[in-house]
Design a protein around this motif. Structure first.
Motif, short mmCIF file in Angstrom:
data_model
loop_
_atom_site.label_atom_id
_atom_site.label_comp_id
_atom_site.label_asym_id
_atom_site.label_seq_id
_atom_site.Cartn_x
_atom_site.Cartn_y
_atom_site.Cartn_z
N UNK A 485 13.04 32.79 136.01
CA UNK A 485 14.06 33.82 136.27
C UNK A 485 15.46 33.23 136.19
N UNK A 486 15.62 32.01 136.69
CA UNK A 486 16.93 31.36 136.63
C UNK A 486 17.35 31.12 135.17
N UNK A 487 16.40 30.76 134.33
CA UNK A 487 16.70 30.59 132.91
C UNK A 487 17.12 31.92 132.28
N UNK A 488 16.40 32.97 132.64
CA UNK A 488 16.73 34.29 132.12
C UNK A 488 18.11 34.73 132.61
N UNK A 489 18.43 34.36 133.84
CA UNK A 489 19.76 34.68 134.38
C UNK A 489 20.85 33.99 133.56
N UNK A 490 20.56 32.80 133.06
CA UNK A 490 21.54 32.12 132.20
C UNK A 490 21.83 32.93 130.95
N UNK A 491 20.84 33.61 130.42
CA UNK A 491 21.07 34.45 129.25
C UNK A 491 21.91 35.67 129.61
N UNK A 492 21.70 36.21 130.79
CA UNK A 492 22.53 37.33 131.23
C UNK A 492 23.98 36.89 131.38
N UNK A 493 24.17 35.69 131.95
CA UNK A 493 25.53 35.16 132.12
C UNK A 493 26.20 35.01 130.76
N UNK A 494 25.47 34.48 129.79
CA UNK A 494 26.02 34.33 128.44
C UNK A 494 26.31 35.69 127.82
N UNK A 495 25.46 36.68 128.15
CA UNK A 495 25.69 38.03 127.62
C UNK A 495 26.98 38.63 128.13
N UNK A 496 27.28 38.44 129.41
CA UNK A 496 28.55 38.94 129.94
C UNK A 496 29.74 38.29 129.22
N UNK A 497 29.64 36.99 128.96
CA UNK A 497 30.71 36.29 128.24
C UNK A 497 30.87 36.87 126.85
N UNK A 498 29.76 37.16 126.21
CA UNK A 498 29.80 37.69 124.84
C UNK A 498 30.43 39.08 124.79
N UNK A 499 30.08 39.95 125.71
CA UNK A 499 30.66 41.29 125.66
C UNK A 499 32.14 41.25 126.04
N UNK A 500 32.53 40.33 126.90
CA UNK A 500 33.96 40.17 127.20
C UNK A 500 34.73 39.83 125.93
N UNK A 501 34.15 38.94 125.12
CA UNK A 501 34.82 38.55 123.88
C UNK A 501 34.88 39.73 122.91
N UNK A 502 33.83 40.52 122.85
CA UNK A 502 33.80 41.68 121.96
C UNK A 502 34.87 42.69 122.33
N UNK A 503 35.11 42.84 123.63
CA UNK A 503 36.09 43.83 124.08
C UNK A 503 37.52 43.51 123.61
N UNK A 504 37.78 42.27 123.25
CA UNK A 504 39.11 41.89 122.79
C UNK A 504 39.52 42.66 121.55
N UNK A 505 38.54 43.10 120.75
CA UNK A 505 38.86 43.79 119.50
C UNK A 505 38.46 45.27 119.53
N UNK A 506 38.12 45.77 120.70
CA UNK A 506 37.66 47.16 120.81
C UNK A 506 38.62 47.99 121.64
N UNK A 507 38.45 49.30 121.58
CA UNK A 507 39.29 50.23 122.33
C UNK A 507 38.81 50.29 123.78
N UNK A 508 39.44 49.48 124.64
CA UNK A 508 39.00 49.39 126.03
C UNK A 508 39.15 50.72 126.76
N UNK A 509 40.15 51.50 126.39
CA UNK A 509 40.34 52.78 127.07
C UNK A 509 39.15 53.70 126.83
#
Length: 560
Positions: A485-509
């Protein structure tokens, strides 16, 4: 003296759960309703008479039917209904359908599945609503067919509520059980189902049946707005309120252990609230139905939904209500075969969109589909995911199967949502966020899922740590399970980082509702991470401060 006249009725119209010939019905029509009720009550009493054999019951019901058709004056109850039919053009046909159900009661004591029970209700309950519609001339109006469908749904709901209310009495006094046998088998069989000590298993089955009743009540909510008679609209509105109150009471109590009834205060409250809210003009109840489902869910997703303007919020409510209802089917305590039938009904509903919806949720989805070009394939993906969840034992073989599961149950919601948000170009963001949030769900719900013999952590990952498949509760107690589960949590953590980066080029509003949902999950994930992933302790939830902060952000609405 006739048989019907010789025996005192077991009930009068004043003893029923729901209004019969109330003063909301016009006086001339009320006499016809009473004639119908008294004849049907007498026939029902024949079918329920424990002193008669099945053969005697059938013979007496046949004679009672002949008296109705001929207007035999030796059977006053039959004659009264015969005369009412001659005057108003209804009563005999509907009563004969009910007699067919009573004949079934004389020879049949168990039911094989929900469809068989529904067929019984079609003959034992639906004719009552159809009689009232014909008595008021509603079948002659353009909305007559729709009104009949809504009335059928209401009458079936009332009948099933009565069956659930009378589970113990029907079994002891009549030797009948209307809850289907395969459902009882999930509790260990009939004896185990009625065992006072088996309350938890019984509760789950009754709740699953009440889920079906709730959907019927939803479809019946259209009835008051479809009939032209204000009196009949009022009568149906009061009956709907009473049905909802009895369903709620049956969820709180155990009808096997104690009699659950509606009392005079319930009738007063139902009548007062129903009449006060009776619309003066026709109003579509579908938006209120989906709102009610969303509100009852208690989901933190509601905060993100609240950020949307009216039309888009209505559309996302429709999608969420659909998700909630099919999830309840998958999670509910019904036989697997029944769950497939219920899910297949939703597949047919989706295939009928946007042109021919048959349910309240379907109507709202059809509107959302037309306005926001929602892809039908995503709804089917969700249903595929629910079919996987509906199995009595769930295991995920490997990462490929896990990714597919996440794509179906979470990615599909994300894709539908971005269409409603007005940002369909954010598809990759939606899929990545959906996958990330689903990992958080899996980690949060490990114990709850294990109680249902579900393990979503891939078996291939467990095997890499030396863990073999085993009963779910045994698996999750192993310390190695927490490491996976801790390993899987690492993938979730990386997923949050990835979507944060995606939002830089998207319409946040435009994506504000999704961002609010994400931030709620991120706060929850942080608490899970701080506690660790060994199993123990209560299921973590957002605190009121978290929800208040998110709600404050939600009040600043996204663009229309």
């Amino acid at each position: 003296m006739s048989r019907s006249a010789a025996i005192a009725p077991t009930k009068t119209h004043r003893d029923e759960n729901f209004p019969v010939a109330s003063h909301l019905i016009a006086r001339p029509l009320r006499r016809a309703v009473l004639a119908f009720y008294r004849y049907v009550r007498a026939a029902d009493d024949i079918a329920d008479d424990g002193a008669l054999s099945s053969t005697e019951k059938l013979a007496r019901l046949d004679a009672f039917e002949r008296a109705l058709v001929t207007g035999d004056d030796s059977e006053p109850l039959a004659l009264a209904l015969h005369d009412a039919d001659a005057r108003f053009g209804c009563g005999i046909e509907e009563a004969r359908m009910l007699l067919d159900a009573f004949r079934q009661d004389a020879v049949k004591a168990r039911y094989a599945d929900w469809a068989e029970l529904r067929d019984y209700c079609r003959r034992s309950a639906d004719p009552v609503g159809r009689f009232l519609l014909r008595l008021h001339g509603e079948q002659r109006h353009p909305d007559g067919a729709q009104a009949q469908e809504a009335a059928d749904a209401l009458c079936t709901a009332l009948q099933i509520l009565n069956h659930l209310q009378d589970l113990e009495k029907d079994r002891v006094v009549l030797g009948r059980i209307y809850l289907p046998t395969p459902w009882l088998d999930l509790a260990g069989g009939e004896a185990a189902f009625f065992d006072p000590a088996n309350g938890d298993a019984r509760r789950a089955l009754i709740d699953a049946a009440l889920d079906r009743v709730d959907r019927l009540i939803d479809e019946a909510r259209f009835l008051p707005g479809l009939v032209r008679s204000r009196r009949l609209a009022a009568e149906s509105a009061v009956t709907l309120k009473l049905a909802a109150r009895l369903a709620a009471r049956l969820r709180r109590g155990d009808p096997v252990m104690t009699r659950i009834d509606l009392g005079k205060p319930d009738f007063l409250v139902a009548a007062t609230t129903a009449l006060a809210s009776l619309p003066r003009r026709r109003r579509d109840p579908a938006p209120a139905i989906t709102r009610r489902i969303v509100a009852a869910s208690g989901s933190s997703f509601r905060i993100g939904m609240a950020a949307l303007p009216g039309a888009r919020r209505r559309a996302i409510h429709a999608v969420y209500a659909f998700c909630r209802v099919i999830d309840d089917i998958a999670d509910g305590c019904a036989p697997m075969a029944e769950k497939r039938v219920f899910l297949d009904a939703w597949r047919r509903e989706i295939d009928a969109l946007p042109d021919a919806p048959t349910t309240a949720i379907g109507r709202e989805l059809a509107s959302a589909m037309r306005a926001h070009h929602l892809p039908c394939a995503e709804f089917h993906a969700l249903l595929d995911g629910m079919e996987a969840d509906a199995r009595p034992r769930v295991r995920i073989a490997d990462d490929t199967a896990f990714d597919l599961y996440c794509r179906r149950v979470a990615g599909a919601v994300g894709v539908l949502s971005i269409h409603i948000f007005g940002a369909p170009q954010a598809r990759d963001f939606a899929l990545t966020l959906g996958h990330t949030l689903q990992i958080v769900n899996v980690l949060r719900d490990v114990a709850d899922d294990a109680a249902m013999e579900r393990v979503y952590v891939p078996l291939s990952r467990l095997a890499a740590h030396g863990l073999s498949d085993a009963p779910a509760r045994e698996l999750i107690r192993d310390p190695r399970f927490g490491q996976v589960c801790a390993e899987l949590a690492g993938e979730a953590e990386a997923g949050f980082v990835q979507v944060d980066a995606m939002l830089e080029t998207l319409d946040r509003a435009r994506l504000k509702p999704a961002i609010l949902m994400m931030e709620g999950y991120r706060a929850l994930f942080a608490r899970m991470h701080a506690r660790g992933f060994t199993q123990g302790g209560e299921r973590l939830r957002l605190g009121w401060r978290d929800k208040l902060a998110l709600a404050a952000r939600a009040l600043r609405r996204a663009p229309s």
